[in-house]
Design an enzyme around this catalytic site. Structure first.
Site, PDB file in Angstrom:
ATOM      1  N   ARG A   1     -16.959   3.081   6.133  1.00 49.37           N
ATOM      2  CA  ARG A   1     -15.885   2.470   5.332  1.00 49.37           C
ATOM      3  C   ARG A   1     -14.626   2.231   6.135  1.00 49.37           C
ATOM      4  O   ARG A   1     -14.025   1.160   6.067  1.00 49.37           O
ATOM      5  CB  ARG A   1     -15.523   3.380   4.155  1.00 49.37           C
ATOM      6  CG  ARG A   1     -16.642   3.766   3.267  1.00 49.37           C
ATOM      7  CD  ARG A   1     -16.154   4.766   2.229  1.00 49.37           C
ATOM      8  NE  ARG A   1     -15.195   4.143   1.375  1.00 49.37           N
ATOM      9  CZ  ARG A   1     -15.386   3.852   0.080  1.00 49.37           C
ATOM     10  NH1 ARG A   1     -16.509   4.201  -0.493  1.00 49.37           N
ATOM     11  NH2 ARG A   1     -14.471   3.273  -0.609  1.00 49.37           N
TER      12      ARG A   1
ATOM     13  N   GLU B   1       0.857  -1.193   0.000  1.00 45.68           N
ATOM     14  CA  GLU B   1       0.000   0.000   0.000  1.00 45.68           C
ATOM     15  C   GLU B   1       0.892   1.242   0.000  1.00 45.68           C
ATOM     16  O   GLU B   1       1.873   1.304   0.729  1.00 45.68           O
ATOM     17  CB  GLU B   1      -0.923  -0.036   1.227  1.00 45.68           C
ATOM     18  CG  GLU B   1      -1.603   1.267   1.579  1.00 45.68           C
ATOM     19  CD  GLU B   1      -2.478   1.879   0.483  1.00 45.68           C
ATOM     20  OE1 GLU B   1      -3.237   1.160  -0.177  1.00 45.68           O
ATOM     21  OE2 GLU B   1      -2.371   3.119   0.281  1.00 45.68           O
TER      22      GLU B   1
ATOM     23  N   ARG C   1     -20.264  14.701   1.002  1.00 43.90           N
ATOM     24  CA  ARG C   1     -20.756  13.688   1.952  1.00 43.90           C
ATOM     25  C   ARG C   1     -20.561  14.123   3.399  1.00 43.90           C
ATOM     26  O   ARG C   1     -19.570  14.775   3.727  1.00 43.90           O
ATOM     27  CB  ARG C   1     -20.001  12.370   1.742  1.00 43.90           C
ATOM     28  CG  ARG C   1     -20.288  11.740   0.416  1.00 43.90           C
ATOM     29  CD  ARG C   1     -19.598  10.415   0.260  1.00 43.90           C
ATOM     30  NE  ARG C   1     -18.201  10.522  -0.082  1.00 43.90           N
ATOM     31  CZ  ARG C   1     -17.407   9.482  -0.310  1.00 43.90           C
ATOM     32  NH1 ARG C   1     -17.878   8.267  -0.200  1.00 43.90           N
ATOM     33  NH2 ARG C   1     -16.145   9.648  -0.619  1.00 43.90           N
TER      34      ARG C   1
ATOM     35  N   ALA D   1     -18.127  -1.326  -4.950  1.00 47.30           N
ATOM     36  CA  ALA D   1     -17.378  -2.259  -4.098  1.00 47.30           C
ATOM     37  C   ALA D   1     -17.991  -3.659  -4.174  1.00 47.30           C
ATOM     38  O   ALA D   1     -17.260  -4.657  -4.145  1.00 47.30           O
ATOM     39  CB  ALA D   1     -17.363  -1.759  -2.658  1.00 47.30           C
TER      40      ALA D   1
ATOM     41  N   ASP E   1     -11.918  -1.387  -8.412  1.00 50.51           N
ATOM     42  CA  ASP E   1     -12.024  -0.153  -9.194  1.00 50.51           C
ATOM     43  C   ASP E   1     -10.937  -0.040 -10.253  1.00 50.51           C
ATOM     44  O   ASP E   1     -11.117   0.647 -11.263  1.00 50.51           O
ATOM     45  CB  ASP E   1     -11.943   1.075  -8.271  1.00 50.51           C
ATOM     46  CG  ASP E   1     -13.313   1.465  -7.729  1.00 50.51           C
ATOM     47  OD1 ASP E   1     -14.220   0.616  -7.777  1.00 50.51           O
ATOM     48  OD2 ASP E   1     -13.468   2.613  -7.256  1.00 50.51           O
TER      49      ASP E   1
ATOM     50  N   ALA F   1     -22.462   0.671   1.511  1.00 50.76           N
ATOM     51  CA  ALA F   1     -23.322  -0.464   1.796  1.00 50.76           C
ATOM     52  C   ALA F   1     -23.079  -1.616   0.825  1.00 50.76           C
ATOM     53  O   ALA F   1     -22.636  -1.408  -0.301  1.00 50.76           O
ATOM     54  CB  ALA F   1     -24.772   0.001   1.693  1.00 50.76           C
TER      55      ALA F   1
HETATM   56  P1  FAD Z   1      -9.768   1.977  -3.641  1.00 50.17           P
HETATM   57  O1  FAD Z   1     -10.734   2.081  -2.517  1.00 50.17           O
HETATM   58  O2  FAD Z   1      -9.580   3.169  -4.490  1.00 50.17           O
HETATM   59  O3  FAD Z   1      -8.367   1.541  -3.022  1.00 50.17           O
HETATM   60  C1  FAD Z   1      -7.199   1.581  -3.791  1.00 50.17           C
HETATM   61  C2  FAD Z   1      -6.024   1.512  -2.837  1.00 50.17           C
HETATM   62  O4  FAD Z   1      -4.826   1.414  -3.605  1.00 50.17           O
HETATM   63  C3  FAD Z   1      -5.857   2.743  -1.952  1.00 50.17           C
HETATM   64  O5  FAD Z   1      -5.602   2.340  -0.636  1.00 50.17           O
HETATM   65  C4  FAD Z   1      -4.664   3.480  -2.565  1.00 50.17           C
HETATM   66  O6  FAD Z   1      -3.938   4.234  -1.622  1.00 50.17           O
HETATM   67  C5  FAD Z   1      -3.861   2.325  -3.109  1.00 50.17           C
HETATM   68  N1  FAD Z   1      -3.003   2.669  -4.256  1.00 50.17           N
HETATM   69  C6  FAD Z   1      -3.326   3.412  -5.330  1.00 50.17           C
HETATM   70  N2  FAD Z   1      -2.294   3.478  -6.195  1.00 50.17           N
HETATM   71  C7  FAD Z   1      -1.306   2.737  -5.650  1.00 50.17           C
HETATM   72  C8  FAD Z   1       0.015   2.409  -6.089  1.00 50.17           C
HETATM   73  N3  FAD Z   1       0.506   2.855  -7.250  1.00 50.17           N
HETATM   74  N4  FAD Z   1       0.779   1.617  -5.299  1.00 50.17           N
HETATM   75  C9  FAD Z   1       0.297   1.148  -4.105  1.00 50.17           C
HETATM   76  N5  FAD Z   1      -0.945   1.439  -3.640  1.00 50.17           N
HETATM   77  C10 FAD Z   1      -1.743   2.212  -4.411  1.00 50.17           C
HETATM   78  N6  FAD Z   1     -19.700   0.808  -3.570  1.00 50.17           N
HETATM   79  C11 FAD Z   1     -20.573  -0.040  -2.969  1.00 50.17           C
HETATM   80  O7  FAD Z   1     -20.524  -1.257  -3.222  1.00 50.17           O
HETATM   81  N7  FAD Z   1     -21.524   0.408  -2.108  1.00 50.17           N
HETATM   82  C12 FAD Z   1     -21.658   1.745  -1.824  1.00 50.17           C
HETATM   83  O8  FAD Z   1     -22.527   2.120  -1.029  1.00 50.17           O
HETATM   84  C13 FAD Z   1     -20.763   2.670  -2.456  1.00 50.17           C
HETATM   85  N8  FAD Z   1     -20.879   3.988  -2.215  1.00 50.17           N
HETATM   86  C14 FAD Z   1     -20.011   4.848  -2.849  1.00 50.17           C
HETATM   87  C15 FAD Z   1     -20.175   6.223  -2.635  1.00 50.17           C
HETATM   88  C16 FAD Z   1     -19.335   7.122  -3.270  1.00 50.17           C
HETATM   89  C17 FAD Z   1     -19.547   8.581  -3.068  1.00 50.17           C
HETATM   90  C18 FAD Z   1     -18.292   6.637  -4.122  1.00 50.17           C
HETATM   91  C19 FAD Z   1     -17.374   7.584  -4.816  1.00 50.17           C
HETATM   92  C20 FAD Z   1     -18.135   5.272  -4.333  1.00 50.17           C
HETATM   93  C21 FAD Z   1     -18.996   4.371  -3.706  1.00 50.17           C
HETATM   94  N9  FAD Z   1     -18.875   3.000  -3.902  1.00 50.17           N
HETATM   95  C22 FAD Z   1     -19.756   2.143  -3.322  1.00 50.17           C
HETATM   96  C23 FAD Z   1     -17.767   2.452  -4.736  1.00 50.17           C
HETATM   97  C24 FAD Z   1     -16.630   2.003  -3.828  1.00 50.17           C
HETATM   98  O9  FAD Z   1     -16.249   3.075  -3.010  1.00 50.17           O
HETATM   99  C25 FAD Z   1     -15.432   1.528  -4.654  1.00 50.17           C
HETATM  100  O10 FAD Z   1     -15.881   0.633  -5.626  1.00 50.17           O
HETATM  101  C26 FAD Z   1     -14.412   0.836  -3.758  1.00 50.17           C
HETATM  102  O11 FAD Z   1     -13.924   1.706  -2.773  1.00 50.17           O
HETATM  103  C27 FAD Z   1     -13.241   0.329  -4.593  1.00 50.17           C
HETATM  104  O12 FAD Z   1     -12.297  -0.265  -3.750  1.00 50.17           O
HETATM  105  P2  FAD Z   1     -10.857  -0.608  -4.301  1.00 50.17           P
HETATM  106  O13 FAD Z   1     -10.172  -1.282  -3.158  1.00 50.17           O
HETATM  107  O14 FAD Z   1     -10.964  -1.305  -5.610  1.00 50.17           O
HETATM  108  O15 FAD Z   1     -10.172   0.799  -4.634  1.00 50.17           O
END
Ligand code: FAD
Length: 435
Positions: free
Chosen positions: A120, A37, A197, A326, A313, A50
């Protein structure tokens, strides 16, 4: 013979919700997952989000303890509750705004959606506690990777390197893994919507918006903006999100956030019903405005190449209008955990690791690509619909309800395991059964 003795070495890049969940699932399967990370510690925003009932089912196959954890900290809707969609624009008094006969546009039963809402940062920390300390390394920002002698070599921006059999890019919307894999072919774009938010004690929320918000998820719709709220933290807090259309480009596309005065929210809701128009008063003076970006305009052509693949994502960043970004990452995590468990079993049985791995990652791509694209495409449509900007539904409650139920139906009835061979499906389900 396999070129290495198991356990398989997996580098998970990114310690967000999906990276941590994937690492937990891999560790449960005896796979040596190490998470890298870029931040100096676990970090997530204190906003609510959620998971659907369907996503919880898949999560239970990754590791049943994840669902227990989520359940211990969630506000829960069940099949007897509904999502309520209110007219946030036309009512002129608070009484009218809370009068179902005048202002409720429609309800959709939650059915298999039955969202569980949590905070979260709390969920992330809870999941992280399930990993042994040595499984996460902080301050490691992936700058690039290459494949040498059947290994992936990760290069970090501090000049250090790490080696693994496979790299899972869980590094979010601006994924460095995706950039190395696909160059400029795929990148995040501004959806021309933003969000503001906050969370308030539930009694404060009820005073502002009426008793209706204490029980269900409520969305207040109107021209170019909507106001979504739902209870979290075992119904003690109300999560509030304002979403708004924005014509201009976002000032800082890399950071995706900008600090603004809360009077901006007042402007968004000018002319709306009094409860919605006054919501800015529940925000602190200075608020963070989040630009909402997704991969809809330039989606990846593949989620896997060589020994690397994109998860969460990084693969299919979506706008939040369907609320399942998510949840879709949970589906990815289950599929990749299952496939890598099977690779490890094959290597143990003496099969060639290289071949098994490449096949597994291509199977992952085949199983996930269309689903990811469907999600970000339909999520954008839903945002337009909430903002009364979507032609086919306009402002018509019945058409909106129908469209919404069609989309929700697809979200929660989709069989994530269907694209997999029967033995892989059984392998995935075996973890659920062992609860
Ligand atoms: P991220 O949460 O973006 O995590 C990526 C991680 O990688 C971070 O910790 C970052 O620091 C790290 N990183 C990035 N680049 C590098 C690198 N080069 N080297 C090392 N580490 C790195 N989804 C739902 O299912 N339910 C909901 O209710 C919901 N509500 C939402 C509300 C809002 C306003 C938004 C914007 C999104 C919402 N989502 C929801 C979507 C959800 O937030 C995302 O799909 C989810 O957080 C994605 O998780 P992730 O771990 O793939 O990516």
């Amino acid at each position: 013979m396999g070129s290495i003795a198991p356990p398989l070495q997996v580098a998970v890049v990114g310690g967000g919700i999906i990276g941590v969940m994937t690492a937990v699932g891999l560790r449960r399967r005896g796979i040596n997952a190490i998470l890298y990370e870029r931040a100096s510690t676990w970090h997530e925003v204190s906003a609510g989000f959620a998971f659907t009932g369907a996503a919880r089912e898949w999560m239970g196959m990754i590791d049943p303890a994840l669902v227990e954890l989520l359940g211990s900290m969630s506000g829960k809707s069940d099949s007897s509750t509904s999502n309520a969609y209110w007219n946030g624009y036309h009512p002129r008094t608070n009484e009218e705004a809370e009068d179902e006969s005048k202002s409720l546009l429609f309800r959709t039963p939650t059915n298999n959606l039955s969202f569980w809402g949590c905070v979260r940062s709390q969920f992330l920390k809870g999941m992280a506690a399930m990993l042994p300390e040595e499984a996460a390394i902080f301050g490691k920002q992936l700058a690039g990777y290459d494949e040498v002698n059947d290994k992936v070599i990760l290069h970090f921006d501090d000049g250090s390197t790490a080696e693994a059999d496979v790299l899972l890019g869980c590094d979010g919307i601006h994924s460095a893994t995706r950039k190395v894999m696909l160059g400029d072919e795929s990148r995040a774009g501004f959806s021309h919507t933003v969000t503001y938010r906050t969370m308030v004690p539930i009694d404060v929320g009820i005073k502002a918006l009426g008793q209706k918000v204490a029980l269900n998820a409520c969305n207040h719709l109107g021209p170019n903006a909507d106001l979504l709220c739902y209870p979290v933290m075992s119904m003690t807090l109300l999560n509030i999100a304002v979403f708004a259309y924005e014509d201009s480009e976002f000032p800082d596309p890399d950071r995706m956030t900008v600090q603004v005065d809360r009077s901006e929210i007042a402007k968004v809701f000018e002319g709306f019903s009094p409860q919605v128009a006054d919501i800015w008063k529940l925000y602190p003076e200075k608020v963070v405005k989040w630009g909402i970006f997704d991969l809809e305009d330039n989606p990846p052509s593949t989620y896997a190449r060589g020994r690397a693949c994109l998860v969460g994502d990084a693969a299919h960043a979506s706008t939040p209008y369907m609320g399942v970004g998510a949840c879709t990452g949970v589906e990815d995590a289950l599929v990749i955990c299952t496939l890598l468990e099977s690779v490890q079993k094959k290597a143990l049985a003496g099969e060639e690791l290289k071949v098994a791995l490449e096949e597994a990652l291509q199977t992952y791509n085949g199983a996930r690509l269309e689903r990811g694209r469907w999600i970000h495409h339909h999520s954008r449509q839903m945002g337009q619909m909430y903002h009364w900007r979507y032609g086919p539904t306009g402002r018509d409650p019945q058409r909106m309800k129908q469209k919404l139920e069609e989309n929700w139906g697809n979200v929660v009835t989709y069989d994530v395991l269907a694209p997999l061979q029967p033995e892989l499906r059984a392998l995935a389900r075996s973890h659920q059964k062992s609860l």
